[in-house]
Design a protein around this motif. Structure first.
Motif, mmCIF file in Angstrom:
data_model
loop_
_atom_site.group_PDB
_atom_site.id
_atom_site.type_symbol
_atom_site.label_atom_id
_atom_site.label_comp_id
_atom_site.label_asym_id
_atom_site.label_seq_id
_atom_site.Cartn_x
_atom_site.Cartn_y
_atom_site.Cartn_z
ATOM 1 N N SER A 253 0.829 -1.190 0.000
ATOM 2 C CA SER A 253 0.000 0.000 0.000
ATOM 3 C C SER A 253 0.878 1.261 0.000
ATOM 4 C CB SER A 253 -0.858 -0.064 1.262
ATOM 5 O OG SER A 253 -1.745 1.002 1.285
ATOM 6 N N ILE A 254 0.634 2.144 -0.940
ATOM 7 C CA ILE A 254 1.461 3.359 -1.045
ATOM 8 C C ILE A 254 0.913 4.425 -0.104
ATOM 9 C CG2 ILE A 254 2.513 5.015 -2.626
ATOM 10 C CD1 ILE A 254 1.310 3.258 -4.927
ATOM 11 N N GLN A 255 1.776 5.020 0.684
ATOM 12 C CA GLN A 255 1.344 6.119 1.554
ATOM 13 C C GLN A 255 2.151 7.378 1.237
ATOM 14 O OE1 GLN A 255 -1.471 5.465 2.896
ATOM 15 N NE2 GLN A 255 -1.380 4.273 4.774
ATOM 16 N N THR A 256 3.397 7.467 1.736
ATOM 17 C CA THR A 256 4.203 8.671 1.519
ATOM 18 C C THR A 256 4.626 8.803 0.054
ATOM 19 O OG1 THR A 256 5.042 8.376 3.752
ATOM 20 C CG2 THR A 256 6.269 9.878 2.332
ATOM 21 N N MET A 257 4.527 10.004 -0.484
ATOM 22 C CA MET A 257 5.015 10.268 -1.838
ATOM 23 C C MET A 257 6.535 10.374 -1.823
ATOM 24 S SD MET A 257 2.721 10.269 -4.100
ATOM 25 C CE MET A 257 3.333 10.993 -5.595
ATOM 26 N N PRO A 258 7.214 9.733 -2.748
ATOM 27 C CA PRO A 258 8.669 9.885 -2.818
ATOM 28 C C PRO A 258 9.039 11.229 -3.455
ATOM 29 C CG PRO A 258 7.940 8.547 -4.635
ATOM 30 C CD PRO A 258 6.705 8.872 -3.822
ATOM 31 N N GLY A 282 9.833 24.267 -13.750
ATOM 32 C CA GLY A 282 9.184 23.042 -13.282
ATOM 33 C C GLY A 282 8.909 23.052 -11.789
ATOM 34 N N TRP A 283 8.510 21.886 -11.289
ATOM 35 C CA TRP A 283 8.263 21.723 -9.858
ATOM 36 C C TRP A 283 9.124 20.591 -9.320
ATOM 37 C CZ3 TRP A 283 6.686 16.769 -8.981
ATOM 38 C CH2 TRP A 283 5.886 16.126 -9.929
ATOM 39 N N ALA A 284 9.315 20.582 -8.002
ATOM 40 C CA ALA A 284 10.019 19.500 -7.305
ATOM 41 C C ALA A 284 9.312 19.298 -5.973
ATOM 42 C CB ALA A 284 11.479 19.884 -7.076
ATOM 43 N N TYR A 285 9.166 18.043 -5.572
ATOM 44 C CA TYR A 285 8.377 17.761 -4.360
ATOM 45 C C TYR A 285 8.881 16.498 -3.686
ATOM 46 C CZ TYR A 285 4.388 16.355 -1.474
ATOM 47 O OH TYR A 285 3.607 15.953 -0.430
ATOM 48 N N SER A 286 8.770 16.464 -2.355
ATOM 49 C CA SER A 286 9.071 15.241 -1.613
ATOM 50 C C SER A 286 8.075 15.111 -0.472
ATOM 51 C CB SER A 286 10.490 15.298 -1.043
ATOM 52 O OG SER A 286 10.667 14.241 -0.120
ATOM 53 N N GLN A 349 15.777 10.452 -7.424
ATOM 54 C CA GLN A 349 14.787 9.792 -8.281
ATOM 55 C C GLN A 349 15.406 8.644 -9.083
ATOM 56 O OE1 GLN A 349 13.410 14.237 -9.294
ATOM 57 N NE2 GLN A 349 12.214 12.710 -10.367
ATOM 58 N N PRO A 350 14.608 7.590 -9.365
ATOM 59 C CA PRO A 350 15.094 6.541 -10.264
ATOM 60 C C PRO A 350 15.469 7.159 -11.616
ATOM 61 C CG PRO A 350 12.997 5.908 -9.254
ATOM 62 C CD PRO A 350 13.228 7.346 -8.914
ATOM 63 N N THR A 351 16.408 6.528 -12.324
ATOM 64 C CA THR A 351 16.940 7.128 -13.552
ATOM 65 C C THR A 351 15.946 7.076 -14.719
ATOM 66 O OG1 THR A 351 19.102 6.459 -12.787
ATOM 67 C CG2 THR A 351 18.957 7.122 -15.084
ATOM 68 N N TYR A 352 15.340 5.910 -14.909
ATOM 69 C CA TYR A 352 14.445 5.738 -16.061
ATOM 70 C C TYR A 352 13.062 5.273 -15.608
ATOM 71 C CZ TYR A 352 18.857 5.855 -18.557
ATOM 72 O OH TYR A 352 20.077 6.230 -19.027
ATOM 73 N N VAL A 353 12.059 5.557 -16.409
ATOM 74 C CA VAL A 353 10.700 5.090 -16.123
ATOM 75 C C VAL A 353 10.709 3.581 -15.915
ATOM 76 C CG1 VAL A 353 8.350 4.860 -17.035
ATOM 77 C CG2 VAL A 353 9.622 6.955 -17.426
ATOM 78 N N ARG A 354 11.448 2.876 -16.791
ATOM 79 C CA ARG A 354 11.424 1.412 -16.707
ATOM 80 C C ARG A 354 12.067 0.884 -15.427
ATOM 81 N NH1 ARG A 354 15.230 2.505 -20.732
ATOM 82 N NH2 ARG A 354 17.335 1.907 -20.168
ATOM 83 N N SER A 355 12.896 1.721 -14.766
ATOM 84 C CA SER A 355 13.510 1.266 -13.503
ATOM 85 C C SER A 355 12.450 1.038 -12.437
ATOM 86 C CB SER A 355 14.507 2.290 -12.941
ATOM 87 O OG SER A 355 15.141 3.037 -13.926
ATOM 88 N N ALA A 356 11.290 1.653 -12.571
ATOM 89 C CA ALA A 356 10.287 1.559 -11.508
ATOM 90 C C ALA A 356 8.881 1.393 -12.065
ATOM 91 C CB ALA A 356 10.361 2.801 -10.617
ATOM 92 N N TRP A 357 8.798 0.778 -13.259
ATOM 93 C CA TRP A 357 7.477 0.502 -13.840
ATOM 94 C C TRP A 357 6.730 -0.450 -12.902
ATOM 95 C CZ3 TRP A 357 4.591 -3.679 -15.131
ATOM 96 C CH2 TRP A 357 3.443 -3.439 -15.898
ATOM 97 N N ASN A 358 5.442 -0.229 -12.726
ATOM 98 C CA ASN A 358 4.664 -1.135 -11.865
ATOM 99 C C ASN A 358 3.266 -1.290 -12.428
ATOM 100 O OD1 ASN A 358 2.871 0.830 -9.870
ATOM 101 N ND2 ASN A 358 4.761 1.800 -10.546
ATOM 102 N N HIS A 362 1.536 3.412 -10.707
ATOM 103 C CA HIS A 362 1.559 4.493 -9.718
ATOM 104 C C HIS A 362 2.949 5.098 -9.583
ATOM 105 C CE1 HIS A 362 -2.479 4.228 -8.227
ATOM 106 N NE2 HIS A 362 -2.385 2.918 -8.074
ATOM 107 N N VAL A 363 2.967 6.320 -9.078
ATOM 108 C CA VAL A 363 4.189 6.998 -8.644
ATOM 109 C C VAL A 363 5.311 6.941 -9.697
ATOM 110 C CG1 VAL A 363 5.803 7.316 -6.716
ATOM 111 C CG2 VAL A 363 3.575 6.305 -6.283
#
Ligand code: MTE
Ligand code: MO
Length: 376
Positions: A253-258, A282-286, A349-358, A362-363
């Motif tokens: 379950s995802i709670q905190t935004m990275p 742009g924007w940046a957020y954690s 942040q992860p380098t590429y989209v594919r590094s964290a595809w799910n 999400h996220v």
């Protein structure tokens, strides 16, 4: 009705879904101001928009509290009972930038759940209301075992032929540190109906999904909510999980935004005639802290430039920072610009989209990459 919905939002919102209304503002405008105007704040809805009379309204507090109570809006707003709280908080949908994951591989294709958001499913507002901690205290405090707070929204939605209520939960420790509020004002104006009037939850730093709109019931429980939105949606799967093996128990379950960020101007695939410099914004957020350093690259991430401190908006504990950078560019043709952010805990942040595809898409927090045609 439909017209009323549009009246609350800017006419040029990008509709990610037509019904239910899901929209994000045009990219460039979102980062013109630190505080997002209410009309431009993204909207994420699962179902209809309930009609609630604020005069008749009360919120029901039940479950593991010593004195369950029904509390009217007037009581909540009575400053002799509850100290008022105002905090500038960024809300970000866990679907922000999902379109990049869809381009990688489309997931299960459920439009309602996997709405194809761009970079604008994020916004910042000054929320006014009361801390949930005070409300629970007013109800005699937590009973033993009260470890999670469940929030009930008055809307319903349809998925695969079934009707659901919008119900999620967060751990009580989040409210103990005053990071959960019940809000009735957004940027010093009455909370717009489409953003949850008369009363909504705002959970600082968590995925937008936990900030329940049209709140009517709070229930303190021992374990996370068993409601489908909590149990079956907003799960983070490993890249190995797909249609053949996704069960609701092999994602968490995802709670905190990275930490994440995005380039909002120029826009992907723009062609730019320039004099040796291209300005990026742009924007940046954690969700677990705040952005400390933003870096941009004009060559796909070999050479990074740090955005100077005075080109980043002020630091809030619970909000994004917007930034701009004039990058020297002498190359011509298609260039890959990208951004990455470091937060105060040195998360990046992860380098590429594919590094964290799910599987549930999400996220999308990988370095944001755009291709720009440069004519020097
Ligand atoms: N609350 C209710 N009752 N119904 C919803 O569909 N959507 C959630 C959350 N709260 C939702 C809800 C999601 S997924 C997000 S990202 C945020 O609201 C978006 O808040 P906003 O529409 O005010 O920007
Ligand atoms: Mo969301």
């Amino acid at each position: 009705s439909w017209k009323y919905v549009l009246k609350e939002k800017s006419a040029d919102m990008i509709h990610v879904l037509q019904f239910p209304y899901n929209g994000e503002p045009p990219r460039g405008r979102l980062v013109e101001t630190e505080i997002t105007p209410n009309e431009d704040h993204f909207v994420r809805n699962h179902g209809g928009i309930p009609e609630i009379d604020p005069e008749e309204f009360f919120v029901d507090v039940e479950g593991l509290v010593n004195n369950p109570k029904k509390i009217s809006l007037k009581e909540l707003q009575d400053e002799s009972i509850f100290p008022r709280m105002s905090t500038t908080v960024t809300l970000q949908c866990s679907g922000t930038r999902r379109i990049e994951q869809i381009h990688e591989y489309p997931g299960d294709g459920d439009e309602l759940i996997n709405a194809p958001w761009g970079e604008g499913a994020i916004g910042t507002a000054k929320w006014t209301g009361v801390s949930l901690k005070k409300v629970i205290k007013y109800c005699g405090g937590l009973k033993e075992g009260g470890q999670h707070v469940e929030f009930f929204g008055a809307d319903t939605y349809f998925k695969k032929g079934q009707v659901y209520n919008y119900v999620v939960s967060v751990p009580t420790r989040k409210m103990k540190i005053n990071e959960v509020m019940l809000a009735w004002e957004m940027n010093d104006k009455p909370l717009p109906k489409i953003h949850g009037a008369p009363l909504r939850v705002v959970v600082f730093g968590y995925i937008g999904a936990r900030s329940v709109k049209w709140l009517y019931k709070i229930n303190v429980i021992e374990d996370p909510s068993m409601a489908p939105v909590q149990m079956k949606e907003y799960l983070y799967y490993s890249p190995q999980v797909g249609k053949h093996n996704a069960t609701y128990s092999n994602g968490f379950s995802i709670q905190t935004m990275p930490v994440s960020s995005a380039i909002m101007t120029p826009v992907n695939h723009d062609q730019i005639i320039h004099d040796g410099k291209i300005k990026l914004t742009g924007w940046a957020y954690s969700g677990s802290g705040w952005p400390e350093r933003v870096e941009v690259s004009g060559d796909g991430g070999s050479i990074w430039y740090e955005v100077p401190y005075n080109k980043m908006s002020r630091k809030y504990f619970h909000a994004w920072r917007i930034w701009e950078y004039e990058m020297p560019v002498d190359a011509e043709g298609w260039l890959e610009f990208c951004v990455r952010t470091w937060d105060n805990a040195l998360n990046t942040q992860p380098t590429y989209v594919r590094s964290a595809w799910n599987w549930d898409l999400h996220v999308t927090s990988s370095c944001h990459r755009i291709k720009i045609y440069s004519i020097n």
